[in-house]
Design an enzyme around this catalytic site. Structure first.
Site, PDB file in Angstrom:
ATOM      1  N   ASP A 128       0.880  -1.162   0.000  1.00 57.31           N
ATOM      2  CA  ASP A 128       0.000   0.000   0.000  1.00 57.31           C
ATOM      3  C   ASP A 128       0.932   1.230   0.000  1.00 57.31           C
ATOM      4  O   ASP A 128       2.107   1.113   0.362  1.00 57.31           O
ATOM      5  CB  ASP A 128      -0.855  -0.048   1.270  1.00 57.31           C
ATOM      6  CG  ASP A 128      -1.682   1.188   1.457  1.00 57.31           C
ATOM      7  OD1 ASP A 128      -2.423   1.547   0.527  1.00 57.31           O
ATOM      8  OD2 ASP A 128      -1.577   1.810   2.542  1.00 57.31           O
ATOM      9  N   ASP A 164      -0.069   5.134   0.855  1.00 56.89           N
ATOM     10  CA  ASP A 164      -0.304   6.075   1.956  1.00 56.89           C
ATOM     11  C   ASP A 164      -0.395   5.301   3.272  1.00 56.89           C
ATOM     12  O   ASP A 164      -1.279   4.462   3.444  1.00 56.89           O
ATOM     13  CB  ASP A 164      -1.624   6.832   1.745  1.00 56.89           C
ATOM     14  CG  ASP A 164      -1.541   7.834   0.592  1.00 56.89           C
ATOM     15  OD1 ASP A 164      -0.418   8.198   0.207  1.00 56.89           O
ATOM     16  OD2 ASP A 164      -2.600   8.248   0.094  1.00 56.89           O
TER      17      ASP A 164
HETATM   18  P1  B16 Z   1      -6.293  10.267  -3.805  1.00 54.77           P
HETATM   19  P2  B16 Z   1      -3.650   4.144  -0.047  1.00 54.77           P
HETATM   20  C1  B16 Z   1      -5.476   6.100  -0.147  1.00 54.77           C
HETATM   21  O1  B16 Z   1      -4.175   5.631  -0.410  1.00 54.77           O
HETATM   22  C2  B16 Z   1      -5.494   6.959   1.111  1.00 54.77           C
HETATM   23  O2  B16 Z   1      -5.222   6.161   2.259  1.00 54.77           O
HETATM   24  C3  B16 Z   1      -6.851   7.583   1.283  1.00 54.77           C
HETATM   25  O3  B16 Z   1      -6.858   8.425   2.424  1.00 54.77           O
HETATM   26  C4  B16 Z   1      -7.183   8.395   0.019  1.00 54.77           C
HETATM   27  O4  B16 Z   1      -8.488   8.960   0.113  1.00 54.77           O
HETATM   28  C5  B16 Z   1      -7.110   7.487  -1.201  1.00 54.77           C
HETATM   29  O5  B16 Z   1      -5.823   6.903  -1.277  1.00 54.77           O
HETATM   30  C6  B16 Z   1      -7.374   8.237  -2.481  1.00 54.77           C
HETATM   31  O6  B16 Z   1      -6.336   9.160  -2.663  1.00 54.77           O
HETATM   32  O7  B16 Z   1      -7.269  11.322  -3.435  1.00 54.77           O
HETATM   33  O8  B16 Z   1      -4.856  10.712  -3.780  1.00 54.77           O
HETATM   34  O9  B16 Z   1      -6.668   9.593  -5.101  1.00 54.77           O
HETATM   35  O10 B16 Z   1      -3.591   4.096   1.443  1.00 54.77           O
HETATM   36  O11 B16 Z   1      -4.607   3.145  -0.658  1.00 54.77           O
HETATM   37  O12 B16 Z   1      -2.284   4.136  -0.685  1.00 54.77           O
HETATM   38 MG    MG Z   2      -2.934   3.172   3.226  1.00 57.71          MG
END
Ligand code: B16
Ligand code: MG
Length: 212
Positions: A8, A10
């Site tokens: 993953d 974030d």
């Molecule tokens: P974006 P991951 C996720 O990343 C985040 O944890 C989540 O908080 C966010 O809303 C989502 O990506 C979408 O992100 O707005 O940048 O497209 O943890 O799956 O790497």
């Molecule tokens: Mg994450």
């Protein structure tokens, strides 16, 4: 046996949760909802559109459908400003050593993220070249907890799901990995559905992941 590892982004490779939080908080304030850090925990791993739906639900607000794209754009513009200074210094502890360990075992690696900004963030971190495949929010129809993102990553790495290990920080991602039939290391606390939970990747070793 683990033959590939899917990360993953974030919360595992870098911690962008605070930037997502600040930008969602500004959006929520537009309809007088005070988004809390507790709320933000529930948004981890959740796609941008699903996150807005959840916030609107918590705020008991119904918006005309045509206002949604504009709000999503505003949230992302704010977020991109906040992450502009992201760099190698923001890679989470233990990540670089663990990537090097996997490389020493010729173990292929991918990123499986809900974020549509994943390629941009990986470039900023200087990590893009370390992964054989990057599956992000642009490349899937069904977002976490659906297993699609991780199944696509396994397909690209040409490794069976049962031989893949996912490293995740969010309950939605752990559910996605389990639904894909993969082993999971949870990063954080109270990730009860993970096969093992660690506070960071520091010290994670090859034998440990093979014995999950
Ligand atoms: P974006 P991951 C996720 O990343 C985040 O944890 C989540 O908080 C966010 O809303 C989502 O990506 C979408 O992100 O707005 O940048 O497209 O943890 O799956 O790497
Ligand atoms: Mg994450």
């Amino acid at each position: 046996m683990i033959k590939a590892v899917i990360f993953d982004l974030d919360g595992v490779l870098t911690d962008t949760a605070v930037y997502h939080y600040q930008s969602w908080k500004a959006v929520a304030a537009k309809f007088s909802y005070n988004l809390t850090e507790h709320d933000n925990e529930k948004l981890k791993g959740v796609s941008r559109a699903d996150s807005l739906n959840l916030i609107l639900e918590w705020a008991s607000v119904t918006l005309p459908q045509e206002e949604i794209p504009q709000l999503l754009q505003e949230k992302n513009d704010h977020y991109l400003l906040l992450i502009n200074e992201l760099g190698q210094k923001d890679i989470l502890p233990g990540v670089l050593d663990f990537l090097t360990l996997l490389e020493s075992h010729n173990c292929p690696k991918a990123v499986g993220s809900s974020s549509k900004n994943a390629p941009f963030i990986l470039e900023k971190l200087g990590l893009a070249s370390r992964f054989a495949a990057v599956i992000d929010g642009n490349g899937v129809k069904n977002t976490k907890p659906d297993p699609e993102v991780f199944l696509n990553a396994a397909l690209q790495l040409q490794v069976l799901p049962e031989n893949c290990l996912v490293i995740e920080d969010a309950p939605s991602g752990i559910q996605a990995a389990k639904a894909a039939g993969m082993k999971v290391v949870g990063v954080g606390h109270e990730l009860t559905e993970a096969d093992v939970c660690v506070s960071s990747l520091v010290g994670l070793d090859w034998d440990q992941i093979q014995n999950l």
